[in-house]
Motif scaffolding. Structure first.
Motif, PDB file in Angstrom:
ATOM      1  N   ILE A 107      41.620 -33.658 -16.627  1.00 27.36           N
ATOM      2  CA  ILE A 107      40.394 -33.169 -16.204  1.00 27.36           C
ATOM      3  C   ILE A 107      40.526 -33.013 -14.715  1.00 27.36           C
ATOM      4  O   ILE A 107      41.044 -34.148 -13.823  1.00 27.36           O
ATOM      5  CB  ILE A 107      39.311 -34.155 -16.248  1.00 27.36           C
ATOM      6  CG1 ILE A 107      39.064 -34.589 -17.643  1.00 27.36           C
ATOM      7  CG2 ILE A 107      37.990 -33.992 -15.640  1.00 27.36           C
ATOM      8  CD1 ILE A 107      38.012 -35.559 -17.942  1.00 27.36           C
ATOM      9  N   ALA A 108      40.204 -31.778 -14.094  1.00 27.63           N
ATOM     10  CA  ALA A 108      40.458 -31.485 -12.804  1.00 27.63           C
ATOM     11  C   ALA A 108      39.290 -30.809 -12.138  1.00 27.63           C
ATOM     12  O   ALA A 108      38.584 -29.984 -12.925  1.00 27.63           O
ATOM     13  CB  ALA A 108      41.707 -30.487 -12.597  1.00 27.63           C
ATOM     14  N   ASN A 109      38.841 -31.238 -10.990  1.00 25.14           N
ATOM     15  CA  ASN A 109      37.781 -30.662 -10.132  1.00 25.14           C
ATOM     16  C   ASN A 109      36.523 -30.934 -11.071  1.00 25.14           C
ATOM     17  O   ASN A 109      35.823 -29.775 -11.543  1.00 25.14           O
ATOM     18  CB  ASN A 109      37.891 -29.137  -9.830  1.00 25.14           C
ATOM     19  CG  ASN A 109      37.081 -28.775  -8.730  1.00 25.14           C
ATOM     20  OD1 ASN A 109      36.649 -29.610  -8.010  1.00 25.14           O
ATOM     21  ND2 ASN A 109      36.590 -27.311  -8.883  1.00 25.14           N
ATOM     22  N   ALA A 110      36.038 -32.142 -11.057  1.00 21.55           N
ATOM     23  CA  ALA A 110      34.810 -32.390 -11.950  1.00 21.55           C
ATOM     24  C   ALA A 110      34.041 -33.547 -11.061  1.00 21.55           C
ATOM     25  O   ALA A 110      34.507 -34.156 -10.410  1.00 21.55           O
ATOM     26  CB  ALA A 110      35.442 -33.229 -13.275  1.00 21.55           C
ATOM     27  N   ILE A 111      32.803 -33.253 -11.583  1.00 22.17           N
ATOM     28  CA  ILE A 111      31.708 -34.361 -10.954  1.00 22.17           C
ATOM     29  C   ILE A 111      31.042 -35.094 -12.163  1.00 22.17           C
ATOM     30  O   ILE A 111      30.790 -34.582 -13.012  1.00 22.17           O
ATOM     31  CB  ILE A 111      30.864 -33.586  -9.888  1.00 22.17           C
ATOM     32  CG1 ILE A 111      29.631 -34.608  -9.537  1.00 22.17           C
ATOM     33  CG2 ILE A 111      29.800 -32.446 -10.714  1.00 22.17           C
ATOM     34  CD1 ILE A 111      28.776 -34.205  -8.501  1.00 22.17           C
ATOM     35  N   ASP A 135      44.927 -37.851 -17.005  1.00 21.73           N
ATOM     36  CA  ASP A 135      45.146 -37.394 -15.646  1.00 21.73           C
ATOM     37  C   ASP A 135      43.772 -36.891 -15.110  1.00 21.73           C
ATOM     38  O   ASP A 135      43.252 -35.787 -15.745  1.00 21.73           O
ATOM     39  CB  ASP A 135      46.269 -36.690 -15.653  1.00 21.73           C
ATOM     40  CG  ASP A 135      46.825 -36.155 -14.391  1.00 21.73           C
ATOM     41  OD1 ASP A 135      46.210 -36.516 -13.446  1.00 21.73           O
ATOM     42  OD2 ASP A 135      47.595 -35.186 -14.369  1.00 21.73           O
ATOM     43  N   MET A 136      43.435 -37.429 -14.068  1.00 19.50           N
ATOM     44  CA  MET A 136      42.014 -37.039 -13.495  1.00 19.50           C
ATOM     45  C   MET A 136      42.408 -36.845 -12.041  1.00 19.50           C
ATOM     46  O   MET A 136      42.765 -37.564 -11.320  1.00 19.50           O
ATOM     47  CB  MET A 136      41.213 -38.018 -13.760  1.00 19.50           C
ATOM     48  CG  MET A 136      40.778 -38.320 -15.117  1.00 19.50           C
ATOM     49  SD  MET A 136      39.474 -39.571 -15.474  1.00 19.50           S
ATOM     50  CE  MET A 136      37.979 -38.639 -15.146  1.00 19.50           C
ATOM     51  N   SER A 137      42.095 -35.520 -11.668  1.00 20.76           N
ATOM     52  CA  SER A 137      42.062 -35.152 -10.217  1.00 20.76           C
ATOM     53  C   SER A 137      41.168 -34.419  -9.725  1.00 20.76           C
ATOM     54  O   SER A 137      40.435 -33.896 -10.228  1.00 20.76           O
ATOM     55  CB  SER A 137      43.552 -34.356 -10.057  1.00 20.76           C
ATOM     56  OG  SER A 137      43.519 -33.013 -10.887  1.00 20.76           O
ATOM     57  N   THR A 166      46.072 -41.821 -14.568  1.00 27.88           N
ATOM     58  CA  THR A 166      46.270 -41.368 -13.251  1.00 27.88           C
ATOM     59  C   THR A 166      45.079 -40.810 -12.626  1.00 27.88           C
ATOM     60  O   THR A 166      44.307 -39.779 -13.295  1.00 27.88           O
ATOM     61  CB  THR A 166      47.479 -40.181 -13.122  1.00 27.88           C
ATOM     62  OG1 THR A 166      48.564 -40.870 -13.609  1.00 27.88           O
ATOM     63  CG2 THR A 166      47.856 -39.837 -11.770  1.00 27.88           C
ATOM     64  N   LEU A 167      44.412 -41.301 -11.415  1.00 31.04           N
ATOM     65  CA  LEU A 167      43.503 -40.580 -10.953  1.00 31.04           C
ATOM     66  C   LEU A 167      43.919 -40.275  -9.238  1.00 31.04           C
ATOM     67  O   LEU A 167      44.371 -40.968  -8.651  1.00 31.04           O
ATOM     68  CB  LEU A 167      42.286 -41.781 -10.763  1.00 31.04           C
ATOM     69  CG  LEU A 167      41.011 -41.358  -9.949  1.00 31.04           C
ATOM     70  CD1 LEU A 167      40.298 -40.132 -10.620  1.00 31.04           C
ATOM     71  CD2 LEU A 167      39.889 -42.445  -9.993  1.00 31.04           C
ATOM     72  N   SER A 168      43.668 -38.987  -8.983  1.00 36.12           N
ATOM     73  CA  SER A 168      44.314 -38.538  -7.696  1.00 36.12           C
ATOM     74  C   SER A 168      43.376 -37.612  -7.126  1.00 36.12           C
ATOM     75  O   SER A 168      42.602 -36.854  -7.679  1.00 36.12           O
ATOM     76  CB  SER A 168      45.782 -37.811  -7.929  1.00 36.12           C
ATOM     77  OG  SER A 168      45.561 -36.671  -8.784  1.00 36.12           O
TER      78      SER A 168
END
Length: 170
Positions: A107-111, A135-137, A166-168
């Motif tokens: 998941i990328a670029n999420a609110i 993997d969340m960024s 992974t949270l970045s």
């Protein structure tokens, strides 16, 4: 199943009030899931499936037990880019936005905002078939609430050992 420029709203069902899928493929672009009510998987319930979404929103969904936005399990894969999970609620148990059980997530670029669950806006758990890998960024998490633990994230290991998270850049 391919969804483009679609709003799905006001669904009701015990599982998967918006979409119920077993061993399927869901490809989404510019899709809104709004005001779905279920017991498990308010907007989406998926097992053994591949879900890919860009510019997707999960708004005002409700599940009495698990995963108001999404309940995904059984070695499913989830890839989301530019996602919003706003005001989703899972009142009795877990995952206001996502309940992931033995899944792989990117998941990328999420609110994730204004969610409520007993445990976590995002709830991850492994199983006997394997861990959950996430993997969340570029994540923004605001104003989520929990009765018990992890207002944004609850990460529990399964029978095979710890999950990989992974949270970045968040």
């Amino acid at each position: 199943l391919t969804l483009r420029d679609v709003t799905l709203e006001n669904g009701w069902g015990a599982v998967g009030a918006g979409i119920y899928m077993i061993d399927g493929v869901l490809d989404m672009e510019r899709v809104v899931f709004r005001n779905h009510t279920g017991v498990v998987g308010g907007a989406i319930w998926a097992r053994g499936s591949s879900i890919v979404g860009t510019d997707v929103s999960f708004l005002d969904n409700y599940a009495t037990r698990l995963g108001a936005g999404m309940y995904i399990h059984g070695q499913s894969t989830l890839t989301l880019t530019n996602a919003a999970f706003l005001n989703n609620e899972s009142t009795i148990y877990t995952g206001a936005s996502i309940h992931g059980f033995a899944v792989t997530m990117d998941i990328a670029n999420a609110i994730f905002s204004d969610g409520f669950a007993y445990r976590g806006a995002v709830y991850l758990i492994g199983s006997t078939v394997g861990p959950t890998v996430a993997d969340m960024s570029f994540i923004t998490a605001t104003f989520n609430d929990s009765d018990y633990s992890g207002s944004f994230l609850s990460n529990l290991e399964g029978a095979t050992g710890p999950n990989e998270l992974t949270l970045s850049h968040s």
